[in-house]
Design a protein around this motif. Structure first.
Motif, PDB file in Angstrom:
ATOM      1  N   SER A 134       0.841  -1.193   0.000  1.00  0.00           N
ATOM      2  CA  SER A 134       0.000   0.000   0.000  1.00  0.00           C
ATOM      3  C   SER A 134       0.879   1.247   0.000  1.00  0.00           C
ATOM      4  O   SER A 134       1.752   1.405   0.852  1.00  0.00           O
ATOM      5  N   MET A 135       0.661   2.133  -0.961  1.00  0.00           N
ATOM      6  CA  MET A 135       1.469   3.350  -1.031  1.00  0.00           C
ATOM      7  C   MET A 135       1.278   4.233   0.193  1.00  0.00           C
ATOM      8  O   MET A 135       2.190   4.977   0.574  1.00  0.00           O
ATOM      9  N   ALA A 136       0.099   4.139   0.828  1.00  0.00           N
ATOM     10  CA  ALA A 136      -0.141   4.940   2.033  1.00  0.00           C
ATOM     11  C   ALA A 136       0.826   4.572   3.145  1.00  0.00           C
ATOM     12  O   ALA A 136       1.171   5.402   3.981  1.00  0.00           O
ATOM     13  N   THR A 137       1.254   3.313   3.179  1.00  0.00           N
ATOM     14  CA  THR A 137       2.172   2.880   4.232  1.00  0.00           C
ATOM     15  C   THR A 137       3.635   3.164   3.884  1.00  0.00           C
ATOM     16  O   THR A 137       4.498   3.114   4.750  1.00  0.00           O
ATOM     17  N   ILE A 138       3.909   3.457   2.617  1.00  0.00           N
ATOM     18  CA  ILE A 138       5.284   3.751   2.196  1.00  0.00           C
ATOM     19  C   ILE A 138       5.654   5.183   2.549  1.00  0.00           C
ATOM     20  O   ILE A 138       6.758   5.460   3.039  1.00  0.00           O
ATOM     21  N   GLY A 139       4.749   6.102   2.312  1.00  0.00           N
ATOM     22  CA  GLY A 139       5.017   7.505   2.626  1.00  0.00           C
ATOM     23  C   GLY A 139       3.718   8.249   2.858  1.00  0.00           C
ATOM     24  O   GLY A 139       2.789   8.145   2.047  1.00  0.00           O
ATOM     25  N   SER A 140       3.625   8.966   3.956  1.00  0.00           N
ATOM     26  CA  SER A 140       2.405   9.718   4.266  1.00  0.00           C
ATOM     27  C   SER A 140       2.536  11.157   3.782  1.00  0.00           C
ATOM     28  O   SER A 140       3.644  11.671   3.592  1.00  0.00           O
ATOM     29  N   LEU A 141       1.396  11.796   3.576  1.00  0.00           N
ATOM     30  CA  LEU A 141       1.380  13.165   3.058  1.00  0.00           C
ATOM     31  C   LEU A 141       1.057  14.140   4.176  1.00  0.00           C
ATOM     32  O   LEU A 141       0.053  13.999   4.872  1.00  0.00           O
ATOM     33  N   GLY A 142       1.945  15.121   4.352  1.00  0.00           N
ATOM     34  CA  GLY A 142       1.725  16.149   5.362  1.00  0.00           C
ATOM     35  C   GLY A 142       0.798  17.240   4.869  1.00  0.00           C
ATOM     36  O   GLY A 142       0.383  17.265   3.704  1.00  0.00           O
ATOM     37  N   SER A 143       0.470  18.159   5.734  1.00  0.00           N
ATOM     38  CA  SER A 143      -0.513  19.193   5.425  1.00  0.00           C
ATOM     39  C   SER A 143       0.005  20.229   4.446  1.00  0.00           C
ATOM     40  O   SER A 143      -0.775  20.943   3.823  1.00  0.00           O
ATOM     41  N   ASP A 144       1.324  20.331   4.301  1.00  0.00           N
ATOM     42  CA  ASP A 144       1.910  21.374   3.455  1.00  0.00           C
ATOM     43  C   ASP A 144       2.747  20.760   2.345  1.00  0.00           C
ATOM     44  O   ASP A 144       3.870  21.184   2.094  1.00  0.00           O
TER      45      ASP A 144
END
Length: 405
Positions: free
Chosen positions: A123-133
């Protein structure tokens, strides 16, 4: 200055004070609000990367963060004992304290790439998360070599998080290819301006080779040569290895000293105190890194709330004089850490600290590019203060546009 602009700043300072409370004390959430938000389906969910930052472990998804009405970002730290809670009011989610509505809370939609997978099925979500900025955060592993020696940092729950949530929550060693593919997709969707690569402390040679492989993979899969990456690393015994990170394409570096007071450092960070040359060598490495990456392009974070404020500010001032950006995070007594159950200082303590840090940054000549590029996130209180004083938050542009119309 127009009255409307004065009024906006006054409201921003009040919103910042609320944010400080929510970061220090955490926030509860009702079942109805959580069901409405549907984190992991409709809104962006927490991804357990390095740490569990909620006040206790939990089953099910929790939100990643939310925005207050004027745009300040609050990391979601669940605490069922908090004086604040998120409630559902019709189709609005609101922050409530003692049944009084304080502000509306706006939760971000789930990023498009969170539902995608890498070529090997991760899952790409578990590889790198996206911050608010627009910041892409990669924690390549929860492996920390201090665990086997019984020398974990006392404030840290990196190994506990791995043992508690495991691979089912995406806690596993990320390959360079997985990171490269995920970054390429995030870049293709136009979501990213900065990459932060970090993980637990591992043997020096292994760390160097891994970071070089990750940089090459990002560049190859995305076609982006300058990906604006921060390499968060342990102080290498061979300081020349820092040159290698720069040559590989990382624009900035992070070497987190954690505490300025040596006695506290030795007691709270036994592994760091005994390995990587200890406190003095970490400081030499930070100074050397500034020579490699340039003024304002090296960051060192401090865990704020354990050592005296005067000591911490002395350290941040010293680093600023050397050209390094000292930052301070609001300490969460993480579940599973040796300091679980302790309490962080009052919100006002953190606000005062953040105001002093913002002044130090300004006097050191740091630019917003320095503060953005070298940090994993710009959601800190000191980053907010910088932007309120400089009037660069998006809400100021909205005010100017409204006045022009």
């Amino acid at each position: 200055m127009p009255d409307t602009q004065i009024g906006l700043k006054d409201r921003l300072w009040k919103e910042l004070a609320l944010k400080a409370e929510l970061m220090t004390d955490g926030v509860d959430i009702t079942h109805e609000a959580l069901e409405y938000l549907a984190p992991g389906v409709r809104t962006q969910e927490q991804v357990h990367t390095l740490f569990e930052m909620d006040f206790e472990v939990h089953d099910g998804e929790m939100p990643a963060y939310f925005r207050l009405p004027l745009g300040l970002v609050v990391p979601f730290r669940w605490n069922r004992e908090s004086r604040h809670r998120i409630e559902l009011d019709g189709d609005r989610t609101i922050v409530v304290k003692r049944d009084e509505e304080l502000a509306e809370a706006h939760f971000p939609e789930r990023p498009g790439y969170y539902g995608l997978k890498t070529s090997d099925g991760a899952s790409m979500a578990t590889i790198g998360s996206l911050g608010s900025d627009r910041q892409f955060f990669v924690a390549y592993s929860n492996e920390c070599s201090y665990k086997d020696k019984g020398e974990d940092c006392l404030f840290c729950n990196i190994n506990f998080t791995k043992d508690t949530y495991g691979e089912k929550s995406g806690i596993f060693w990320k390959t360079a290819r997985q990171i490269g593919e995920t970054y390429a997709e995030v870049h293709r969707q136009g979501l990213v301006d900065h990459v932060n690569i970090t993980g637990g402390v591992i043997p020096e040679r292994r760390e160097l080779e891994y970071y070089l492989d990750v940089a090459e993979s990002i560049q190859r899969h995305s076609g982006v040569e300058d990906f604006n990456g921060t390499a968060v690393v342990a102080a290498p015994l061979d300081l020349r290895n820092l040159d290698r990170f720069r040559e590989a394409g990382y624009r900035t570096a992070g070497l987190n000293l954690e505490f300025w007071d040596k006695g506290i450092y030795n007691a709270i960070c036994p592994g760091k105190a005994r390995d990587s040359g200890g406190w003095d060598h970490w400081l030499r490495a930070i100074e050397y890194a500034v020579g490699v990456f340039g003024h304002g392009n090296v960051r060192s974070n401090f865990v704020a709330g354990i050592e005296p404020k005067k000591s911490l500010l002395t350290g941040i001032q010293y680093l600023a004089d050397k050209g390094a950006v000292g930052t301070a995070s609001v300490w969460c007594p993480n579940p599973g850490s040796d300091l679980e159950g302790h309490r962080a200082p009052e919100p006002g303590w953190y606000l005062d600290l953040a105001h002093h840090i913002a002044v130090i940054w300004k006097r050191a000549g740091f630019t917003w590019a320095n503060l953005y590029d070298s940090n994993a996130s710009v959601d800190s209180l000191q980053h907010d203060i910088w932007r309120i004083e400089a009037e660069t938050l998006p809400v100021f542009g909205e005010l100017a546009l409204s006045a022009a119309e």
